[in-house]
Each structure stands twice: as structure tokens, then as C-alpha cells.
Write an enzyme that holds these catalytic residues in place. Sequence first.
Site, PDB file in Angstrom:
ATOM      1  N   PRO A 182       0.780  -1.269  -0.059  1.00 25.38           N
ATOM      2  CA  PRO A 182      -0.138   0.004   0.020  1.00 25.38           C
ATOM      3  C   PRO A 182       0.926   1.475  -0.044  1.00 25.38           C
ATOM      4  O   PRO A 182       1.524   1.497   1.168  1.00 25.38           O
ATOM      5  CB  PRO A 182      -0.895  -0.097   1.288  1.00 25.38           C
ATOM      6  CG  PRO A 182      -0.067  -1.166   2.306  1.00 25.38           C
ATOM      7  CD  PRO A 182       0.585  -2.120   1.250  1.00 25.38           C
ATOM      8  N   ASP A 355       5.920   2.124   1.995  1.00 29.62           N
ATOM      9  CA  ASP A 355       5.060   1.039   2.139  1.00 29.62           C
ATOM     10  C   ASP A 355       4.305   1.128   3.410  1.00 29.62           C
ATOM     11  O   ASP A 355       4.984   1.197   4.365  1.00 29.62           O
ATOM     12  CB  ASP A 355       5.869  -0.133   2.140  1.00 29.62           C
ATOM     13  CG  ASP A 355       4.995  -1.456   2.109  1.00 29.62           C
ATOM     14  OD1 ASP A 355       3.816  -1.308   2.635  1.00 29.62           O
ATOM     15  OD2 ASP A 355       5.376  -2.563   2.033  1.00 29.62           O
ATOM     16  N   HIS A 356       2.962   1.556   3.330  1.00 30.25           N
ATOM     17  CA  HIS A 356       2.363   1.792   4.681  1.00 30.25           C
ATOM     18  C   HIS A 356       2.281   0.788   5.815  1.00 30.25           C
ATOM     19  O   HIS A 356       2.101   1.027   6.995  1.00 30.25           O
ATOM     20  CB  HIS A 356       1.013   2.444   4.222  1.00 30.25           C
ATOM     21  CG  HIS A 356       0.788   3.672   5.383  1.00 30.25           C
ATOM     22  ND1 HIS A 356       0.996   3.416   6.594  1.00 30.25           N
ATOM     23  CD2 HIS A 356      -0.026   4.772   5.053  1.00 30.25           C
ATOM     24  CE1 HIS A 356       0.395   4.748   7.068  1.00 30.25           C
ATOM     25  NE2 HIS A 356      -0.316   5.326   6.048  1.00 30.25           N
ATOM     26  N   ARG A 357       2.347  -0.406   5.359  1.00 28.01           N
ATOM     27  CA  ARG A 357       2.409  -1.627   6.193  1.00 28.01           C
ATOM     28  C   ARG A 357       3.557  -1.595   7.168  1.00 28.01           C
ATOM     29  O   ARG A 357       3.329  -2.008   8.288  1.00 28.01           O
ATOM     30  CB  ARG A 357       2.614  -3.002   5.456  1.00 28.01           C
ATOM     31  CG  ARG A 357       1.605  -3.364   4.375  1.00 28.01           C
ATOM     32  CD  ARG A 357       1.920  -4.594   3.710  1.00 28.01           C
ATOM     33  NE  ARG A 357       3.111  -4.210   2.708  1.00 28.01           N
ATOM     34  CZ  ARG A 357       3.632  -5.314   2.019  1.00 28.01           C
ATOM     35  NH1 ARG A 357       3.173  -6.476   1.925  1.00 28.01           N
ATOM     36  NH2 ARG A 357       4.577  -5.205   1.367  1.00 28.01           N
TER      37      ARG A 357
END
Length: 383
Positions: A182, A355-357
Amino acid sequence: MAEIISMPQLSDTMKVGTVIKWNKKVGDKVSEGDILAEIETDKATQDFEIDVSGILLFIGVKEGETTCVNDILAIIGNEGEDISHIISKLQSKKEKQEKIEFGLKEDKKIFISPVAKKMAKKIGIPINDIKGSGEYGRIIKRDIEFYQKKNLKEEEHHNTVIHSSIRKKIAEHLTHSKFSAPHYYLFSEINADKLIEFRKNLNNKLSLEEKISLNDIIIKAVAQSLIKHPDMNVSWNDERIIIHSHIHIGVAVAIKDGLIVPVIKNVDQKSLLKISKEIKDKILRSKSKKIQPEEIENSTFTVSNLGMYGIEFFTSIINIPNTSILSVGSIMKRPVVINDKIEIGNVMKITLSCDHRIIDGVKGSEYIHSLINFLEDPITILF
């Protein structure tokens, strides 16, 4: 005794290979260790070194043609050795494969001229759908041409290019990256006045071959910033976060077939001059398809710079398993406020894709802040 040489698997993800160039021709003597051919994989073009000696008796894949891993590439044997039985088996296997490709039934004999058959295969026309106009219903060249005009009129207005192995792999990798990680983006602007001056002063002391680029300085600054923020130098997998102890920077390079990312390893431990020389070398070999697979693997962070093309700012797809990629735009002259006064300054825009994870907004912002400090006072990257 003749030995069949198969298409080798030159990378862990390679499924097919394309013969770019044969270095030997049928009848030539070959020795163990010779470079028999140049083969394009899904990652790079590599020299194929053989481990047998003898006479090259047969070539199974022409230059520019593609075949699967483990399919026959060549036959090497003794001078004058009879390999007709081997070739006969290969031709029989090929004919059966063609029947499968064209959807034919074993009990249905289709008469077709060699020229028409070659045309149909190249265009991708199922010959069992064509009614032959030749003697005894034989399919001939004009039948293929008529079928093509009747059913594929749109094709007349378009040129097509077969995907290269590298292009296919790029497409798979970027699609996987975009839809598995994401993405979010952090945009910022840098006062590049000192950056320009720093490069100018350095290059005044260097030879023409040693000249430093702005991108070299940016990559060094990226590494220095990762030292301050080791939680940005990470990778994600389904079970754990991998925090890398090394800083390997991928440098996005445009090539004829798309994009390749050679990796400069241990950037934090190298001088600016050494980084610059290594980048020049790897860019040159990337564009001539001489880069090796191990040289485009194991990056921990990637930099993509389109500033030399006049692009002001852009966003990039993360090069997984990296969790960030920095997009660098062109330096532009803009009105800027300095000491409450409007002046003309040099401005460079950057974008950090995250990467928002694993990287939240604050973490990414803190990294960008450190990077800006280094680039706005670049002499600090030397310490």
C-alpha cells in the site's frame, strides 16, 4: 558421442531465454569454457559458457528466437558424427507441439503449403479455421492473406512488438509491487543552491573522467540518512520485519526494454568518488546488457532520478522487497523566500514513496527531514 546442450536457467526466476548472438557457427570447434552464445534472461543478457568440447553440429534456436529453459539449444559432438536420429526426434516433437498450438486433431489431415504455414504461425492464425483454395483444398499464401484482411482489419493500423523477457519480468514485478504494497507519498522541496555549488567545487578538483554528478551526491546523502534512520532500511515479509545491517542502494536506469536497477552495495562505507565510478560502470553495462544478475539484487532502498529529462516531480512504484523509493526531479529556478526577502533560487522537488505496512507518515517525514538537511548542506555527507 553427441551431447545436447539445453537452454540454461541463468537466473532463479528465468523461464524462457532469447538467443541474442551466437559466437560460434555450425562446424566450428568449441572448447570447455568458450562463450557459446549471448542469452537474454528476464533480468539481463548473459554470456553462456559451455562445459564440453567438440564440434558444434547443430543450432536449435536462431538469433532473436526465444525458447523455454531446458529446451534444446545446440548439439555438440565429434566431427562427422551422425545426429540425424536426434534431429528427427526433435522435428517430430516440434510438429506435435505445432498441432497442439493450432488446435488440430490427430485424425484430421490439413494440407498447407510451407509458406502459408509459416505465415499462419507468425500471425497466430488457427489454420483449421481456413478453407484452402489450392489444389485438393490445400491452404496457400493467398488464403492466409485473405483471412487476415477479413478478420484482422484492425491489425493493419497497428505495429506490434513481441515482449522481451526483461519487459515481461518488469511488468510482473511492478504489478506485484503496486498491488501488494500500500503506497503513500511524501512530497518536499529542497533549496539546491549549496548542492550545485558543492558539486562545482568538487569537480574543479577532478579530472573529466572523475566528474561527480548530482545523482552521486544524492545517493550518498540517501545512505547517510539511512544511517540516522535504520528503521527505514527495512523489508517486509508475511512473518517479520527485516532490518538490514547493510545499505545497498538501487539506481533506476532506463534501458531499451524498460527499466533495470543495478545495486551499489555498502554505499555508506564508500567515498563519493568510488560511488560515482561504480554508478558510471553499472549504468554503462546495464545499457549494453552486460550487467550480471547478482548486480541487480538485494537492494534495500532505491533512487529514481528523472531530473535530467526536465521532469519537475513524479512518483515511483516501490521496488519490493524495498519499502521506500526516492523520486528526484529536475532543479528549477524559482522565486524563494530567504531572510524574508524574495530571491531567485534553485529548487529541487523530491517524492518519497513508502510502504504503509511498515513505514508510517511520521517515520517517513523524519527521514525526509534528515535527507533535506544533508542535501541543503552537502558538505556534511563527507563526515
